[in-house]
Scaffold this motif. Structure first.
Motif, PDB file in Angstrom:
ATOM      1  N   UNK A 172       0.809  -1.117  -0.021  1.00 29.95           N
ATOM      2  CA  UNK A 172      -0.165   0.057  -0.006  1.00 29.95           C
ATOM      3  C   UNK A 172       0.898   1.165   0.118  1.00 29.95           C
ATOM      4  N   UNK A 173       0.685   2.187  -1.013  1.00 26.94           N
ATOM      5  CA  UNK A 173      -0.167   1.994  -1.940  1.00 26.94           C
ATOM      6  C   UNK A 173      -0.056   0.942  -2.922  1.00 26.94           C
ATOM      7  N   UNK A 174      -0.791   0.362  -3.939  1.00 22.32           N
ATOM      8  CA  UNK A 174      -0.729  -0.632  -4.669  1.00 22.32           C
ATOM      9  C   UNK A 174       0.538  -0.152  -5.955  1.00 22.32           C
ATOM     10  N   UNK A 175       0.605  -1.380  -6.620  1.00 21.54           N
ATOM     11  CA  UNK A 175       1.612  -0.935  -7.960  1.00 21.54           C
ATOM     12  C   UNK A 175       0.989  -0.238  -8.831  1.00 21.54           C
ATOM     13  N   UNK A 176       1.644   0.533  -9.438  1.00 18.43           N
ATOM     14  CA  UNK A 176       1.144   1.425 -10.592  1.00 18.43           C
ATOM     15  C   UNK A 176       0.573   0.435 -11.565  1.00 18.43           C
ATOM     16  N   UNK A 177      -0.521   0.841 -12.390  1.00 18.40           N
ATOM     17  CA  UNK A 177      -1.317   0.380 -13.441  1.00 18.40           C
ATOM     18  C   UNK A 177      -1.658   1.419 -14.317  1.00 18.40           C
ATOM     19  N   UNK A 178      -1.847   0.830 -15.494  1.00 16.96           N
ATOM     20  CA  UNK A 178      -2.262   1.851 -16.662  1.00 16.96           C
ATOM     21  C   UNK A 178      -3.504   2.570 -16.312  1.00 16.96           C
ATOM     22  N   UNK A 179      -3.589   4.141 -16.540  1.00 21.56           N
ATOM     23  CA  UNK A 179      -4.338   4.980 -16.170  1.00 21.56           C
ATOM     24  C   UNK A 179      -3.782   5.607 -14.840  1.00 21.56           C
ATOM     25  N   UNK A 180      -2.865   5.133 -14.121  1.00 18.89           N
ATOM     26  CA  UNK A 180      -2.461   5.825 -12.925  1.00 18.89           C
ATOM     27  C   UNK A 180      -1.656   7.170 -13.375  1.00 18.89           C
ATOM     28  N   UNK A 181      -1.890   8.182 -12.633  1.00 16.23           N
ATOM     29  CA  UNK A 181      -1.014   9.279 -12.850  1.00 16.23           C
ATOM     30  C   UNK A 181      -0.079   9.786 -11.880  1.00 16.23           C
ATOM     31  N   UNK A 182       1.199   9.715 -12.148  1.00 16.03           N
ATOM     32  CA  UNK A 182       2.245  10.048 -11.204  1.00 16.03           C
ATOM     33  C   UNK A 182       2.655  11.684 -11.246  1.00 16.03           C
ATOM     34  N   UNK A 183       2.609  12.368 -10.195  1.00 20.35           N
ATOM     35  CA  UNK A 183       3.051  13.867 -10.341  1.00 20.35           C
ATOM     36  C   UNK A 183       4.175  14.072  -9.274  1.00 20.35           C
ATOM     37  N   UNK A 184       5.208  14.511  -9.677  1.00 20.04           N
ATOM     38  CA  UNK A 184       6.382  14.965  -8.700  1.00 20.04           C
ATOM     39  C   UNK A 184       6.591  16.585  -8.739  1.00 20.04           C
TER      40      UNK A 184
END
Length: 216
Positions: A172-184
């Motif tokens: 947790x959080x789970x692994x990234x998957x298609x559709x997830x958006x990562x913002x730094x």
């Protein structure tokens, strides 16, 4: 000062980015590497003159490939062309000098988000070595060339999902998957946001075969 690379009429251009977003093209400059200098065998003090600026670096990891390759104890070996996101600007080093603390570290706030939910926050000044010291180390016995990008390591306290999994004992959080958006987001530099998309299926390869140890 901030720089941006872009294409105009099928030609590469580099421009200075003003505070209001206006681009001021630099005549004759077609690559950010034209702004940099080659170095090698530097001291920490010398390295500061060879760092043209800073940007946000998202180092994507494929944990399934990593876990398989690291079974031999040598670290991950497979590099991927799409494993790095950089941006939104290259901010020149002088702009970040006001953030430098008494020990030479840049005190910049870092935030990592997945689908607009904050998963990690840290200060860049919590790193163990300054950028100048890391650049000097990278130049030991090696030519550091114009355009080379050196990463400071992952934002602590949640910048790496695998780090959180180890601390929490669960994914947790789970692994990234298609559709997830990562913002730094990095204070003084800007924000980089990318959405995961499905990749192409890999070309199948046979499993490793156990061969005889017969010798001639």
């Amino acid at each position: 000062m901030r720089f941006a690379a872009y294409e105009h009429r099928h030609r590469r251009r580099v421009a200075v980015v003003q505070d209001d977003g206006t681009l001021l093209p630099l005549p004759g400059v077609t690559s950010l590497t034209h702004l940099l200098r080659e170095s090698g065998g530097l001291t920490g003090e010398q390295a500061r003159e060879h760092i043209v600026g800073y940007t946000v670096f998202n180092d994507w990891s494929a944990r399934d490939l990593q876990s398989a390759e690291m079974r031999v104890g040598l670290g991950p070996a497979k590099g991927k062309d799409t494993a790095t996101s950089l941006g939104p600007y290259l901010v020149t080093a002088d702009e970040l000098e006001p953030y430098r603390d008494a020990d030479g570290f840049l005190r910049l706030a870092l935030t990592a988000e997945v689908n607009e939910e904050v998963v990690g926050q840290d200060l860049l000044s919590n790193m163990s070595w300054t950028f100048e010291e890391m650049t000097a180390y990278a130049s030991r016995g090696t030519r550091v060339l114009p355009g080379d990008v050196l990463g400071s390591g992952t934002c602590g306290n949640g910048g790496c999902l695998a780090e959180l999994w180890g601390l929490r004992g669960e994914r947790t959080p789970p692994s990234l998957k298609p559709g997830d958006t990562v913002t730094l987001t990095v204070e003084g530099i800007g924000r980089v946001s990318n959405t995961v998309v499905p990749g192409a299926d890999p070309v199948p390869l046979p499993a490793g075969r156990r061969r005889s140890r017969e010798r001639p």
